[in-house]
Enzyme design. Sequence first.
Site, mmCIF file in Angstrom:
data_model
loop_
_atom_site.group_PDB
_atom_site.id
_atom_site.type_symbol
_atom_site.label_atom_id
_atom_site.label_comp_id
_atom_site.label_asym_id
_atom_site.label_seq_id
_atom_site.Cartn_x
_atom_site.Cartn_y
_atom_site.Cartn_z
ATOM 1 N N ARG A 28 -3.583 -10.078 56.891
ATOM 2 C CA ARG A 28 -3.315 -9.478 58.206
ATOM 3 C C ARG A 28 -2.028 -10.067 58.762
ATOM 4 N NH1 ARG A 28 -2.100 -10.616 63.444
ATOM 5 N NH2 ARG A 28 -3.590 -12.341 63.428
ATOM 6 N N HIS B 285 1.278 -20.387 65.749
ATOM 7 C CA HIS B 285 2.535 -20.044 65.078
ATOM 8 C C HIS B 285 3.407 -21.278 64.905
ATOM 9 C CE1 HIS B 285 2.725 -15.634 64.429
ATOM 10 N NE2 HIS B 285 1.638 -15.706 65.177
ATOM 11 N N HIS C 260 9.462 -47.445 44.241
ATOM 12 C CA HIS C 260 8.322 -46.529 44.338
ATOM 13 C C HIS C 260 7.625 -46.381 42.994
ATOM 14 C CE1 HIS C 260 8.811 -44.524 48.404
ATOM 15 N NE2 HIS C 260 9.868 -45.317 48.338
#
Length: 418
Positions: free
Chosen positions: A53, A239, A334
């Site tokens: 939709r 939104h 990391h």
Amino acid sequence: MKNIAFDRVKFAFDIERFFICMSQPLPFDLTSDTNPTNAMSLHDFSIVETTLREGEQFCKARFSSSDKVEIAKALDSFGVEYIELTSPRVSIYSRKDCHQIAELGLKSKVLTHIRCNLEDAKVAVDTGVDGINIVIGTSDLLRYFSHGKSIEEIIEIASKVLGFIRQANPRIELRFSTEDSFRSSLSDLLRVYLEIDRLGLVDRFGIADTVGIATPSQVFELVKILRQTTQKDIEFHGHNDTGCAIANSYTALEAGATHINTTVLGIGERNGITPLEGLVARLYVLNPEAIERKYALGSLGSICKLVADKVGVEIPFDRCIVGSASFSHKAGIHTKAVLKNSRTYEIIAPEDFGLERTMLIDHPLTGKYAISHRCHQLGLNLSPDKLVVATQKIKDLAYTRQISLEGIDRILVEFSQS
């Protein structure tokens, strides 16, 4: 035009004055910072997946009927609780799609989304869907430039439309939502919600951040007030014009909302709405086991690829979980830590989504631990001294030119044989 502003003193005064005018007792303590709300539950919330939709309103979307069936089945397999479809009043094709998808026998409840309009309602009840989502604008802007109705007329029309649907199908699930809720007068919003609530016709109320203007704190306050004003479920539609859709949806759940609208990849009007994968990522971090039980996480990547292919876009590299960079590790500090314990730099386990992490070594930031890991993958055994030299050679080469993984592998093989 009055926007909702959550200055606590003014807010308390406005709400108290509103309830006095309505001759109703205050349903909560305005002065308390610890008002009890229905706390967020990972077992009780539902996703209203509206790719078919809201997503159909994305600038590049043009779903065929077969596309819609394929997407609906994929979302159903993933486990979303609801699938929302475009209004059957839009076209004869949308009407046929509603009938077809409603007859698929999905586990997900099938909904359609209509205007607060009697003619829309007459068509919608005939499609066989499990529920109907009704919306009407309440902000000054939408009341003046869109439908031209006063708050009194909105209440009157909503009463007629909801009454018609409930009489036509007593078992159908009904949601009534205001549109542009966060640019609406707070007193107008509460008046509409309370009057509709008195009718006893709806199962759920909706709040819509139609233009992405709301902040998380504003969402929390409005959902909290509605939560304490009604016992009905609360749905949030957010939104992403200002990048707050995921945060706003999560905050809505914290404040007591029960249903959240999403689309795959967040597609929709303009910048779209809360992305399915983003909401799942946010909630997974809170309780991985609960989300794993609730949804088929391993299929999330394939659903996103399916929708991306249908609308002709690439999945953004930084998309939560499914983006190409989501589980890529580059800097030496990391990679060293992740190789020892992935939780050092990963809050989401890629294997729970059927994905793999990537250790990038073709760059000047690489380190000997990442290179050693690659040697292990290749079945090579380099001495500590050779490993240091090989790592430095790779770093030096990467500074001057692009180097491929195959090129790195050749260097490592050469060092192992020297």
